[in-house]
Write a protein that holds these residues in place. Structure first.
Motif, PDB file in Angstrom:
ATOM      1  N   TYR A  97     -32.684   6.328 -22.691  1.00 47.10           N
ATOM      2  CA  TYR A  97     -32.592   7.580 -21.944  1.00 47.10           C
ATOM      3  C   TYR A  97     -31.152   8.078 -21.798  1.00 47.10           C
ATOM      4  N   ARG A 222     -33.593  11.105 -17.819  1.00 46.82           N
ATOM      5  CA  ARG A 222     -35.024  11.380 -17.969  1.00 46.82           C
ATOM      6  C   ARG A 222     -35.445  11.072 -19.395  1.00 46.82           C
ATOM      7  N   GLY A 226     -39.506  14.408 -19.666  1.00 48.96           N
ATOM      8  CA  GLY A 226     -38.913  14.876 -18.429  1.00 48.96           C
ATOM      9  C   GLY A 226     -39.152  13.969 -17.242  1.00 48.96           C
ATOM     10  N   LEU A 228     -38.385  11.109 -14.697  1.00 50.24           N
ATOM     11  CA  LEU A 228     -37.168  10.476 -14.193  1.00 50.24           C
ATOM     12  C   LEU A 228     -37.220   8.972 -14.420  1.00 50.24           C
ATOM     13  N   ARG A 229     -36.218   8.448 -15.111  1.00 49.72           N
ATOM     14  CA  ARG A 229     -36.212   7.027 -15.468  1.00 49.72           C
ATOM     15  C   ARG A 229     -35.116   6.226 -14.775  1.00 49.72           C
TER      16      ARG A 229
END
Length: 265
Positions: A97, A222, A226, A228-229
């Motif tokens: 990411y 992200r 999309g 959120l990581r």
């Protein structure tokens, strides 16, 4: 003669060897001093020092041992390798990411960064970390592909109270999303009415979300969908210099809302 990989294995398989070579690369030590620093027995130290002397990594002057020039070279290289591996292990779970193409600094600068990831009990932990930093920041600059409601609310309230200045460059899609929602549109209008806020629009893609909050750099990560990581924040000088240059580059290439065709009135 052993191969380079065998020499690396010889050193890596013993924490005591690594510690002794590091200490001797920093300066002279007696065996008793090495024992006190490492906790190794005299017998173990005897074997280590003998192996190092066979490799000409150390020399002896009276009761003191110290690394030779090549010993210091090995110690420095091994320290660098260990720091690289330690950093890689910290980043391993989020590497997919990272906006790697845009990150021109040495990733080792993230060795001590704070990495925040969602969990079952705190699914919004990365965003919560950002809001925590926003609440304390006096000066905020950002470039991002999104401008979420929580961030907008905090920034609007703090700029309205004269507690914060804010400069942001956002993708067109991010501003369009705000403009299409009445409540968010009103919040954006209120933000722009304050003296301490300025927002510009980027027509091209914005492949990253980076923010400078006083001396802290914050990256929101992200995935392609999309989701959120993770987030990363650090006060490292090199990362901050990169972030400043990146935001300035986007700022200069961006347009005002009016020039970009947005009318929020």
């Amino acid at each position: 003669m052993e191969s380079a990989l065998e020499e690396i294995e010889f050193l890596a398989l013993s924490a005591n060897r690594v510690d002794v070579l590091r200490l001797l690369s920093e300066g002279g030590h007696t065996r008793n001093e090495l024992a006190a620093e490492t906790g190794a027995s005299q017998a173990t130290l005897g074997r280590i020092l003998g192996d190092f002397q066979d490799r000409s990594w150390i020399g002896r002057d009276g009761s003191e041992y110290a690394a030779t020039a090549t010993g210091r070279l090995v110690a420095s290289g091994f320290t660098d390798l260990r720091e690289i591996i330690e950093t890689e292990r910290r980043l391993r779970g989020i590497v997919d990411y990272l906006p790697a193409d845009a990150m021109t600094f040495d990733l080792r600068r993230l060795a001590t960064a704070t990495i925040t990831t969602p969990s079952q009990t705190r699914p919004n932990a990365p965003l919560s970390r950002l809001l925590e930093l926003l609440e304390d920041a006096d000066d905020v600059r950002t470039v991002s592909h999104a401008f979420n409601e929580q961030t907008l609310t905090v920034v609007r309230e703090r700029t309205a109270d004269g507690e914060q200045t804010f400069d942001g460059v956002f993708s067109r899609s991010a501003i369009e999303a705000l403009a299409e929602d009445t409540g968010l549109r009103n919040s954006l209008e209120a933000l722009l009415e304050t003296d301490g806020a300025s927002v510009r629009v980027r027509d091209g893609g914005v492949p990253l979300a980076v923010m400078i909050l006083d001396d802290v750099v914050y990256l929101l990560l992200r995935d392609e969908q999309g989701v959120l990581r993770a987030s990363i924040d650090t006060d490292d000088d090199a990362v901050r210099s990169w972030a400043q240059d990146t935001i300035e580059e986007y700022w200069e290439a961006a347009q005002s809302l009016e020039d970009a065709g947005f009318s929020l009135e």
